[in-house]
Structures are given as C-alpha cells and as structure tokens.
Scaffold this motif. Structure first.
Motif, mmCIF file in Angstrom:
data_model
loop_
_atom_site.group_PDB
_atom_site.id
_atom_site.type_symbol
_atom_site.label_atom_id
_atom_site.label_comp_id
_atom_site.label_asym_id
_atom_site.label_seq_id
_atom_site.Cartn_x
_atom_site.Cartn_y
_atom_site.Cartn_z
ATOM 1 N N LEU A 105 -2.869 -2.763 -9.999
ATOM 2 C CA LEU A 105 -2.517 -2.313 -8.660
ATOM 3 C C LEU A 105 -3.802 -1.782 -8.037
ATOM 4 O O LEU A 105 -4.469 -0.913 -8.614
ATOM 5 N N ILE A 142 4.137 -6.304 -6.091
ATOM 6 C CA ILE A 142 2.696 -6.375 -6.344
ATOM 7 C C ILE A 142 2.336 -7.802 -6.731
ATOM 8 O O ILE A 142 2.986 -8.390 -7.594
ATOM 9 N N SER A 148 -0.100 -4.591 -2.784
ATOM 10 C CA SER A 148 1.277 -4.115 -2.887
ATOM 11 C C SER A 148 1.915 -3.896 -1.528
ATOM 12 O O SER A 148 1.236 -3.675 -0.533
#
Length: 167
Positions: A105, A142, A148
C-alpha cells in the motif's frame, strides 16, 4: 492570431478532459478488479463545521516509532488474515521484495509519526455522525501498484455501516 488562440484553448480543454477521464477510468478499474482489504481505525472526531459532516480517518497501521529512518514516500507491506484484515509487516521504499501473502500500500509521510495512505477522510450526510462513530475498519480497494480507494466504513463485525439501511 485569434484563430490560433481558439485552437490552443480547444486543444488544452481536450487534453484536460482526456487526463480527467483517464483518472476516472483507472479508479473504476481499481474498484472492479480488486477485493476489499480492511484496516483497523484509531478513534477520531467525526465533525467539521466548514465542510459538513465527515470523519478524518486515522489507521492504526499508520503510526510509526522512528520517523528519521522512514522514506517520505514508500510502501507499507502488510499481510491479510482470514477476514481480509490487513496488518503491518514493515515499511520499505520500493515495491519489492515481497514474500508470500504480503501486499503493498503506497504511503507518504504525513508528519514525523504518521503515514498517509491517501484515504484519510470519509464524507457522509449531515446528521449521520452517530452511525459512523461505531466505525472500526476502513475498507480499501488496493491495486498491485499499491494505489488505494476508500470504499466504506465497517463496524467491529466487518459489516458495512449504512445509516439509511441501504445495501
């Protein structure tokens, strides 16, 4: 000269529309092609007098202990449990290396002790703050590059919070 001026304005407008539509397309692909990952939230105050009701989200995975050694941009490496709840494994500057059951992420360093994942606020209708106070998880979609989108807030049982009873 006026003829070229109008042509340049039209060309600029076309370029802006193309970039805007490409951004929408990429976000729609992210929503369609990825499963939901839940990240536990830290408590915050769901109110802004200037913008109406909204909640600033603070993820438990976004806190750090040592700010000096963290890159200003990088990747949070996380793994998933059986309920798709993400847990921080480590921070790294590049996408690789990743082990099995590890995902990334993107983050930016917000200040000395917090990371920003790009999904730090959730807007809702005025007068529905009570419903969202019970939020314990932020649900993100994501992609493989670590981008995201926030898709909702969920309670402790991983049930989506819908104050109007909508599904």
């Amino acid at each position: 000269m006026k003829k070229y001026k109008r042509l340049l304005i039209a060309l600029n407008c076309l370029i802006v529309l193309m970039v805007f539509n490409y951004s929408i397309y990429k976000n729609e692909q992210l929503l369609d092609d990825n499963s939901i990952v839940f990240f536990e939230l830290a408590p915050v105050d769901p109110r802004s007098l200037m913008q109406g009701d909204y909640m600033i989200l603070d993820y438990k995975n976004s806190s750090t202990n040592t700010s000096d050694s963290i890159a200003s941009r990088g990747y949070l490496v996380f793994n998933l449990d059986e309920n798709n709840v993400g847990t921080k494994v480590r921070l790294q500057k590049d996408k690789e290396p990743l082990s099995d059951n590890e995902f990334i992420l993107k983050y930016t360093k917000r200040n000395n002790w917090r990371l920003n994942f790009g999904a730090e606020s959730y807007f809702f209708e005025e007068g529905q703050a009570d419903s969202f106070e019970r939020a314990e998880y932020g649900a993100l979609k994501i992609d493989e590059d670590g981008n995201s989108l926030l898709v909702g807030l969920y309670d402790k049982d991983l049930k989506k919070i819908n104050p109007k009873g909508e599904n």
